[in-house]
Write a protein that holds these residues in place. Structure first.
Motif, PDB file in Angstrom:
ATOM      1  N   PHE A 170       4.881  -6.202 -15.117  1.00  0.00           N
ATOM      2  CA  PHE A 170       4.366  -5.843 -13.799  1.00  0.00           C
ATOM      3  C   PHE A 170       5.517  -5.887 -12.795  1.00  0.00           C
ATOM      4  O   PHE A 170       6.126  -6.937 -12.574  1.00  0.00           O
ATOM      5  N   THR A 171       5.809  -4.752 -12.183  1.00  0.00           N
ATOM      6  CA  THR A 171       6.992  -4.654 -11.341  1.00  0.00           C
ATOM      7  C   THR A 171       6.817  -5.362  -9.998  1.00  0.00           C
ATOM      8  O   THR A 171       5.721  -5.496  -9.473  1.00  0.00           O
ATOM      9  N   LYS A 172       7.959  -5.789  -9.462  1.00  0.00           N
ATOM     10  CA  LYS A 172       8.052  -6.359  -8.117  1.00  0.00           C
ATOM     11  C   LYS A 172       8.599  -5.261  -7.219  1.00  0.00           C
ATOM     12  O   LYS A 172       9.781  -4.928  -7.260  1.00  0.00           O
ATOM     13  N   ASN A 173       7.732  -4.710  -6.408  1.00  0.00           N
ATOM     14  CA  ASN A 173       8.036  -3.503  -5.643  1.00  0.00           C
ATOM     15  C   ASN A 173       9.046  -3.773  -4.527  1.00  0.00           C
ATOM     16  O   ASN A 173       8.841  -4.642  -3.688  1.00  0.00           O
ATOM     17  N   ARG A 174      10.133  -2.990  -4.517  1.00  0.00           N
ATOM     18  CA  ARG A 174      11.139  -3.091  -3.459  1.00  0.00           C
ATOM     19  C   ARG A 174      11.374  -1.740  -2.781  1.00  0.00           C
ATOM     20  O   ARG A 174      12.458  -1.481  -2.258  1.00  0.00           O
ATOM     21  N   THR A 175      10.369  -0.887  -2.790  1.00  0.00           N
ATOM     22  CA  THR A 175      10.520   0.437  -2.198  1.00  0.00           C
ATOM     23  C   THR A 175      10.687   0.351  -0.683  1.00  0.00           C
ATOM     24  O   THR A 175      10.199  -0.564  -0.032  1.00  0.00           O
ATOM     25  N   GLU A 176      11.384   1.329  -0.145  1.00  0.00           N
ATOM     26  CA  GLU A 176      11.538   1.485   1.305  1.00  0.00           C
ATOM     27  C   GLU A 176      11.197   2.929   1.663  1.00  0.00           C
ATOM     28  O   GLU A 176      11.907   3.854   1.250  1.00  0.00           O
ATOM     29  N   PRO A 177      10.126   3.152   2.431  1.00  0.00           N
ATOM     30  CA  PRO A 177       9.199   2.145   2.959  1.00  0.00           C
ATOM     31  C   PRO A 177       8.359   1.524   1.845  1.00  0.00           C
ATOM     32  O   PRO A 177       8.128   2.145   0.809  1.00  0.00           O
ATOM     33  N   PHE A 178       7.902   0.302   2.107  1.00  0.00           N
ATOM     34  CA  PHE A 178       7.166  -0.464   1.101  1.00  0.00           C
ATOM     35  C   PHE A 178       5.768   0.111   0.922  1.00  0.00           C
ATOM     36  O   PHE A 178       5.012   0.255   1.889  1.00  0.00           O
ATOM     37  N   ASP A 179       5.402   0.459  -0.326  1.00  0.00           N
ATOM     38  CA  ASP A 179       4.083   1.051  -0.568  1.00  0.00           C
ATOM     39  C   ASP A 179       3.119   0.107  -1.292  1.00  0.00           C
ATOM     40  O   ASP A 179       1.967   0.470  -1.544  1.00  0.00           O
ATOM     41  N   GLY A 180       3.575  -1.102  -1.648  1.00  0.00           N
ATOM     42  CA  GLY A 180       2.671  -2.115  -2.193  1.00  0.00           C
ATOM     43  C   GLY A 180       2.208  -1.894  -3.616  1.00  0.00           C
ATOM     44  O   GLY A 180       1.307  -2.595  -4.091  1.00  0.00           O
ATOM     45  N   ILE A 181       2.802  -0.973  -4.356  1.00  0.00           N
ATOM     46  CA  ILE A 181       2.331  -0.643  -5.700  1.00  0.00           C
ATOM     47  C   ILE A 181       3.131  -1.409  -6.751  1.00  0.00           C
ATOM     48  O   ILE A 181       4.360  -1.399  -6.746  1.00  0.00           O
ATOM     49  N   THR A 182       2.418  -2.098  -7.639  1.00  0.00           N
ATOM     50  CA  THR A 182       3.062  -2.678  -8.818  1.00  0.00           C
ATOM     51  C   THR A 182       2.757  -1.772 -10.011  1.00  0.00           C
ATOM     52  O   THR A 182       1.605  -1.404 -10.250  1.00  0.00           O
ATOM     53  N   ASN A 183       3.794  -1.387 -10.714  1.00  0.00           N
ATOM     54  CA  ASN A 183       3.632  -0.561 -11.907  1.00  0.00           C
ATOM     55  C   ASN A 183       3.554  -1.445 -13.145  1.00  0.00           C
ATOM     56  O   ASN A 183       4.132  -2.534 -13.181  1.00  0.00           O
ATOM     57  N   VAL A 184       2.854  -0.966 -14.148  1.00  0.00           N
ATOM     58  CA  VAL A 184       2.719  -1.693 -15.407  1.00  0.00           C
ATOM     59  C   VAL A 184       3.399  -0.895 -16.515  1.00  0.00           C
ATOM     60  O   VAL A 184       3.069   0.270 -16.742  1.00  0.00           O
ATOM     61  N   TYR A 185       4.341  -1.542 -17.188  1.00  0.00           N
ATOM     62  CA  TYR A 185       5.039  -0.943 -18.319  1.00  0.00           C
ATOM     63  C   TYR A 185       4.693  -1.711 -19.586  1.00  0.00           C
ATOM     64  O   TYR A 185       4.377  -2.905 -19.541  1.00  0.00           O
ATOM     65  N   LYS A 186       4.803  -1.024 -20.726  1.00  0.00           N
ATOM     66  CA  LYS A 186       4.490  -1.626 -22.013  1.00  0.00           C
ATOM     67  C   LYS A 186       5.685  -1.503 -22.950  1.00  0.00           C
ATOM     68  O   LYS A 186       6.312  -0.440 -23.033  1.00  0.00           O
ATOM     69  N   VAL A 187       6.004  -2.617 -23.651  1.00  0.00           N
ATOM     70  CA  VAL A 187       7.027  -2.600 -24.702  1.00  0.00           C
ATOM     71  C   VAL A 187       6.491  -3.386 -25.892  1.00  0.00           C
ATOM     72  O   VAL A 187       5.500  -4.116 -25.782  1.00  0.00           O
ATOM     73  N   GLY A 188       7.142  -3.276 -27.028  1.00  0.00           N
ATOM     74  CA  GLY A 188       6.754  -4.033 -28.206  1.00  0.00           C
ATOM     75  C   GLY A 188       7.110  -5.503 -28.068  1.00  0.00           C
ATOM     76  O   GLY A 188       7.909  -5.892 -27.207  1.00  0.00           O
TER      77      GLY A 188
END
Length: 310
Positions: A170-188
């Motif tokens: 689950f990502t820690k969002n550092r976008t500028e401007p901040f959009d508040g979205i955490t993305n979910v990635y999957k790995v083995g």
């Protein structure tokens, strides 16, 4: 008369603010269970072993070590992972077999191309004070080598969980401007080099980035509840299907005053433990909450949506 009115209004505002701050402080510190050993000043991940004993890791700057805590928060044991480095350890989780995973995937500047997860046996099975890890590497296929622009800075990580034969990041969002979205990635969940697969996203809030950053995650032992942690709250996800964590019910649990909350786990299916880092004498504690005793602010109730669609 006007001056008196201004003084009264100012006094009322002061009392309201003081009451709010006092309530926020009580909301957090009423849940405090122990103070954590000062050696874990930058505690960033916690997990219970098969004997329900609490283990913790530090953020970057420490040796690649796990620490077992006594019930009073002091350190009972240290285990060195001999083939690991602590570049930026940010979270810890475990699978149903009891294997621990240590996430060396902090990426504040969004510049690290390859990130690492160390997989070890459950610490209860480690007889000495050292162990070797299985090494999992991953990268983001979206990164093609060109600099990440401000609006794309969503490749920092401080939270993950294990489900089935996969790890969910689950990502820690550092976008500028901040959009508040955490993305979910999957790995083995085994030693290999992976392209992290983007599978979902969730918006927490957009008020202030430091209040909305996701800093840790945990699954309940029965795998029916997911929690995400930020500086002021726990986001609780229930009644989801498979690994579609955001498809079910969503609630928010208020944790009161802002502190640097960095680690969360489940003690059992109803009890959550979270910690905060010590900063200028504030924090450095472990807090316990019971889900059947806290107020949950419902964000979305899937059963209600399904009823409305009928």
């Amino acid at each position: 008369m006007l001056k008196k009115s201004i003084l009264i209004t100012t006094a009322i505002i002061f009392l309201v603010v003081a009451a709010f701050i006092g309530t926020s402080i009580y909301t957090l510190y009423s849940k405090k269970e122990i103070s954590v050993d000062p050696k874990l000043k930058e505690i960033s991940g916690i997990e219970f072993d098969k004997h329900q004993r609490l283990w913790a890791i530090n953020d970057s700057g420490d040796e690649p070590k796990l620490y077992r805590l006594n019930k009073d928060g002091s350190i009972a044991k240290e285990i060195l992972v001999t083939n690991a480095k602590n570049i930026d350890w940010e979270d810890m989780t475990q699978n149903k077999f009891g294997h621990f995973f240590l996430g060396d995937f902090g990426n504040n500047k969004n510049e690290r191309k390859w990130l690492t997860i160390y997989k070890i046996e459950n610490p209860i099975d480690i007889k000495g004070n050292t162990t070797e890890a299985e090494i999992i590497k991953f990268t983001y296929p979206e990164l093609d080598g060109t600099p990440v622009t401000p609006e794309q800075r969503n490749y920092d990580l401080e939270a993950f969980v294990a489900l089935g034969r996969h790890l969910y990041l689950f990502t820690k969002n550092r976008t500028e401007p901040f959009d508040g979205i955490t993305n979910v990635y999957k790995v083995g969940d085994h030693a290999a080099n992976f392209d992290a697969q983007l599978i979902d996203s969730f918006k927490t809030c957009t008020t202030m980035e430091k209040l909305c950053w996701i800093t840790s995650a945990a699954l309940s032992p029965d795998r029916k509840k997911l929690v995400l942690l930020d500086s002021t709250s726990i986001w609780l996800f229930e009644n989801y299907k498979g690994d579609k964590f955001f498809s079910g019910d969503v609630s928010r649990i208020d944790l009161g005053i802002v502190t640097q909350k960095e680690a969360i786990t489940f003690y059992d299916d109803n009890t959550i433990v979270f910690t905060d880092e010590e900063f200028k004498g504030i924090g450095g504690n472990a807090y316990f909450i019971k889900l059947d005793e806290v107020t949950k602010n419902v964000i979305r109730k899937v059963s209600n949506l399904q009823s409305a669609d009928k």
